[in-house]
Design a protein around this motif. Structure first.
Motif, PDB file in Angstrom:
ATOM      1  N   PRO A 109      17.218  11.776 -10.476  1.00 26.37           N
ATOM      2  CA  PRO A 109      16.543  11.898  -9.179  1.00 26.37           C
ATOM      3  C   PRO A 109      15.572  13.073  -9.167  1.00 26.37           C
ATOM      4  O   PRO A 109      15.848  14.130  -9.727  1.00 26.37           O
ATOM      5  N   PRO A 135       9.037  14.885  -5.577  1.00 26.80           N
ATOM      6  CA  PRO A 135       8.956  13.455  -5.924  1.00 26.80           C
ATOM      7  C   PRO A 135       7.720  13.123  -6.753  1.00 26.80           C
ATOM      8  O   PRO A 135       6.611  13.513  -6.405  1.00 26.80           O
ATOM      9  N   GLN A 179       9.771   8.355  -8.523  1.00 23.33           N
ATOM     10  CA  GLN A 179      10.701   8.614  -7.424  1.00 23.33           C
ATOM     11  C   GLN A 179      10.244   7.887  -6.159  1.00 23.33           C
ATOM     12  O   GLN A 179      11.060   7.341  -5.403  1.00 23.33           O
TER      13      GLN A 179
END
Length: 396
Positions: A274, A279, A283
């Motif tokens: 993750p 991000p 992601q």
């Protein structure tokens, strides 16, 4: 400013933030930082290695910190942190990172000060570093010259206040232009070499170094050199992060990945990790990777510039593979060795491993190149092995 190998280099904002956090979370300031945060709170007691612990948590730069205090001594046992400092450098490619620092070898210093002389750090549960202080001076005198920054470095900072990070690092060196080392094969020299190969049905990019941002630049360069031609594949030849840290960008764009069979687990971890703090494209738009794992000699067919992939399988190079271009008798040897500033080769053993792999595959090679070596005569490697074979000691 950083001093590396005696060379003064401009730092970047990411490094400054990490150092500020390292100071804030150092054992002598840790509890003060918690109090000053305004968010300190007690959590349920726990134990570490069978020793009972009191737990304090707070927020630093928007990320959680947890302090474990030995319930007997009330000295810190460990601090966990998941903010920018934990994700600096190559750890960034592993996604969300929790850094755990254990304190040990406590020392009673001047005026009753207690300090740990050993810091053992882990990142996402993996060993990272051990720092051991040989001596500590309390209230020592600082030499102001230590903090002087030359004008030449100040100018670089003024020209680029944020500095170069792995995400925004420029493609290539900016000094050595990209060049066609064989028809349709373009070599982009840099701290991490990247090669673009024009095949009949698309472009193959050799290596996915350091970050998603760097990979995006390589893809953009392929589109610039070969307008309207799709990127058909990317090849990563090693389990080392400079070869694969940018692989997520290719997955996000649906570009197939060719890699060595033994490197499957680290690639899977890289792709599925993750990245909620910062991000990236994958992601934001999750996608399943398209893998082609190389177990033995495999060919990316094309009438022009076919590429043959094959494992090295040496005792040191077991997680690396070669890429051979039969039309130009050109061999890419991954990252088996590097050339020192004085022209010597740092590991004759791995030079020999590349030679043996080429002989095993019956390759006819005239030139070779690597992640950190520009195209060079193949005969140079034979000479290195011959010299090494005549020495009684590797230190001669």
């Amino acid at each position: 400013m950083r001093v590396i190998g005696g060379r003064e280099r401009a730092g970047n904002a990411e490094q400054v933030k990490a150092l500020q956090e390292r100071l804030a979370l150092s054992p002598e300031r840790l509890l003060v930082t918690a109090v000053d945060s305004g968010s300190a709170r007690l959590e349920p007691d726990t134990s570490l290695r069978t020793v009972p612990q009191r737990v304090i948590s707070f927020d630093l730069d928007g990320s959680p910190v947890r302090i474990f205090l030995n319930a007997y001594s009330l000295l810190p046992t460990r601090v966990d942190y998941s903010g920018p400092m934990a994700r600096q450098g190559f750890w960034a490619f592993t996604g969300d990172v929790t850094s755990s620092t254990w304190y040990g070898i406590w020392w009673l210093a001047k005026d009753g000060v207690h300090l740990p002389m050993a810091w053992t750090s882990e990142s996402n549960g993996l060993p990272d570093r051990v720092l051991v202080a040989r001596s500590v001076t309390i209230n020592g005198q600082l030499d102001n010259k230590t903090f002087e920054i030359p004008d030449s470095v100040r100018k670089k900072i003024a020209d680029n206040p944020e500095g170069a990070t792995l995400e925004n690092y420029p493609l290539g060196t900016g000094q050595e232009p990209e060049r066609e080392i064989a028809p349709g094969i373009w070599f982009i020299a840099g701290n991490w070499n990247v090669t673009l190969v024009r095949q009949d049905d698309g472009v193959v990019i050799l290596e996915a170094p350091i970050s998603s941002g760097y990979s995006a630049k390589a893809i953009a360069e392929a589109q610039k050199l070969f307008p309207g031609i799709p990127v058909k594949a990317v090849i990563t030849t090693s389990d080392s992060w400079p070869h694969l840290a940018g692989i997520r960008e290719y997955v996000a764009r649906g570009i197939p990945i060719y890699a060595l069979d033994l490197d499957g687990p680290i690639l899977e971890r890289t792709i599925t990790a993750p990245h909620t703090h910062e991000p990236d494209l994958l992601q934001k738009s999750p996608r399943k990777a398209v893998f082609h794992f190389v177990h033995e000699h495999e060919r990316l067919a094309s009438e022009h510039n076919p590429i043959e992939l094959m494992p090295l399988r040496g005792p040191t190079t077991e997680r690396q593979m070669m890429a051979y271009f039969p039309e130009s008798r050109l061999l890419y040897g991954s990252d088996a060795f590097q050339i020192n500033p004085d022209g010597s080769y740092n590991l004759p053993q791995t030079v020999d491993e590349v030679l043996q792999a080429a002989d095993r595959e019956h390759l006819e090679v005239s030139r070779y190149f690597m992640m950190h070596v520009s195209p060079s005569p193949w005969s140079d490697l034979r000479a290195v092995v011959e010299v090494a074979a005549g020495k009684d000691s590797p230190n001669e």
